[in-house]
Design an enzyme around this catalytic site. Structure first.
Site, PDB file in Angstrom:
ATOM      1  N   PRO A   2      48.234  25.463  30.871  1.00  0.00           N
ATOM      2  CG  PRO A   2      47.800  23.433  29.857  1.00  0.00           C
ATOM      3  CD  PRO A   2      47.659  24.157  31.162  1.00  0.00           C
ATOM      4  CD  GLU A   3      50.043  31.045  28.533  1.00  0.00           C
ATOM      5  OE1 GLU A   3      49.413  32.054  28.215  1.00  0.00           O
ATOM      6  OE2 GLU A   3      50.676  30.953  29.598  1.00  0.00           O
ATOM      7  CE  LYS A  51      44.554  30.080  30.518  1.00  0.00           C
ATOM      8  NZ  LYS A  51      45.243  30.413  31.781  1.00  0.00           N
ATOM      9  CG  ASN A 183      52.147  33.787  34.916  1.00  0.00           C
ATOM     10  OD1 ASN A 183      51.614  34.886  35.121  1.00  0.00           O
ATOM     11  ND2 ASN A 183      53.271  33.423  35.505  1.00  0.00           N
ATOM     12  NE  ARG A 268      48.721  30.658  37.795  1.00  0.00           N
ATOM     13  CZ  ARG A 268      47.906  30.177  38.716  1.00  0.00           C
ATOM     14  NH1 ARG A 268      48.186  30.369  40.002  1.00  0.00           N
ATOM     15  NH2 ARG A 268      46.822  29.520  38.385  1.00  0.00           N
TER      16      ARG A 268
END
Length: 296
Positions: A2-3, A51, A183, A268
């Site tokens: 999660p961002e 985060k 990402n 990523r």
């Protein structure tokens, strides 16, 4: 993973049923803290930090003799429950009497209940109980929080500039530089800056503008899902290049490319438009001067 804006919304949901309330049920279903007794403590606040999630509890032994880390049972010894979602973790909130439907019982790691509802943490890879005075041990390494009250753009830029040879995509994902970018935003910010994710940080002419844009995007999305970067909230139109490999760039129509960036196992997927973005790329797929991409 999660961002930061997603974690911000999770904190808001938890705050709605926990903040200011006394815990009537509390279970930490992880070996390190399985014997901790937290019922009877009041939840002071739920705070997102990049985060990370910090659920702060009042000090005192409480009516049931609440225990925690050594030295945390004195009246002034508040506790913090530190959790992180990483790739698979999830918090679900249920009304009183509502059936828990967030996953199999075996996946539950945390249960926090009050008179307003129950917060259940599923598949949480990080569950840590510590003294609030010791929070710096788990979040002190983080850079300026893009959604925090103490956001410091100048400090974020200073940290990014400290390693000018580092690829921009990696530098943006490094939470020690600025906290909250995942990402999706790393790829979209590279696109908005007109460079590939492998472009060295030192080649960007205006890092201050990039940091300001990062803050603007996360702030705009903190109360809505989707990580919208184009301004278009319609399905499939919210991002310029992220997750659009083999599809047309949302601006110029060039087919979007993809490759891994970063060092395994922390690598990523990267997405970029070879027409809109200058800079290096792997496997001889560098876009070169703008305009040489394959347009549709």
């Amino acid at each position: 993973m999660p961002e930061g804006d997603s974690v911000f919304r999770v904190a808001a949901r938890l705050r709605a049923v926990l903040a200011g309330q006394v815990l009537t049920a509390a279970e930490l279903r992880v070996p390190a803290h399985a014997t901790a007794v937290l019922a009877g403590r009041r939840v002071l606040e739920v705070v997102p930090r990049g985060k990370h999630l910090l659920t702060r509890l009042e000090g005192g032994t409480g009516p049931e003799g609440a225990t925690g880390p050594e030295g945390a049972t004195s009246p002034e010894g508040g506790l913090t429950l530190h959790t992180h979602l990483r790739m698979d973790g999830r918090w679900a909130v249920f009304a009183p009497g509502e059936r828990w439907s967030g996953g199999p019982p075996a996946q539950i790691r945390v249960v926090l209940g009050t008179g307003l509802g129950t917060a259940v943490g599923y598949r949480l890879p990080v569950v840590e109980l510590l003294r609030t005075a010791d929070e710096r041990r788990v979040v002190g390494h983080l850079g300026p929080d893009l959604l925090g009250p103490d956001w410091d753009r100048a400090e974020a830029v200073r940290r990014l500039r400290a390693d000018p040879g580092r690829p921009l995509g990696e530098a943006l994902l490094d939470q020690r530089n600025l906290a909250g970018i995942g990402n999706v935003y790393a790829n979209e910010l590279c696109y908005l800056a007109g460079v590939t994710p492998w472009t060295p940080v030192g080649e960007l002419p205006d890092l201050d503008r990039l940091a300001a844009r990062a803050h603007l995007l996360l702030d705009a999305n903190r109360l809505r899902p989707g990580h919208i970067t184009t301004g278009d909230t319609r399905r499939g139109r919210g991002n310029w290049v992220y997750n659009r490999a083999g599809r047309p760039c949302a601006r110029c129509g060039t087919l979007v490319l993809t490759a891994q960036h970063g060092t395994p196992p922390q690598d990523r997927p990267a997405y970029w438009c070879p027409y809109c973005q200058r800079g290096p790329a792997p496997q001889g797929r560098g876009p070169g001067p703008r305009g040489r991409g394959t347009r549709r």
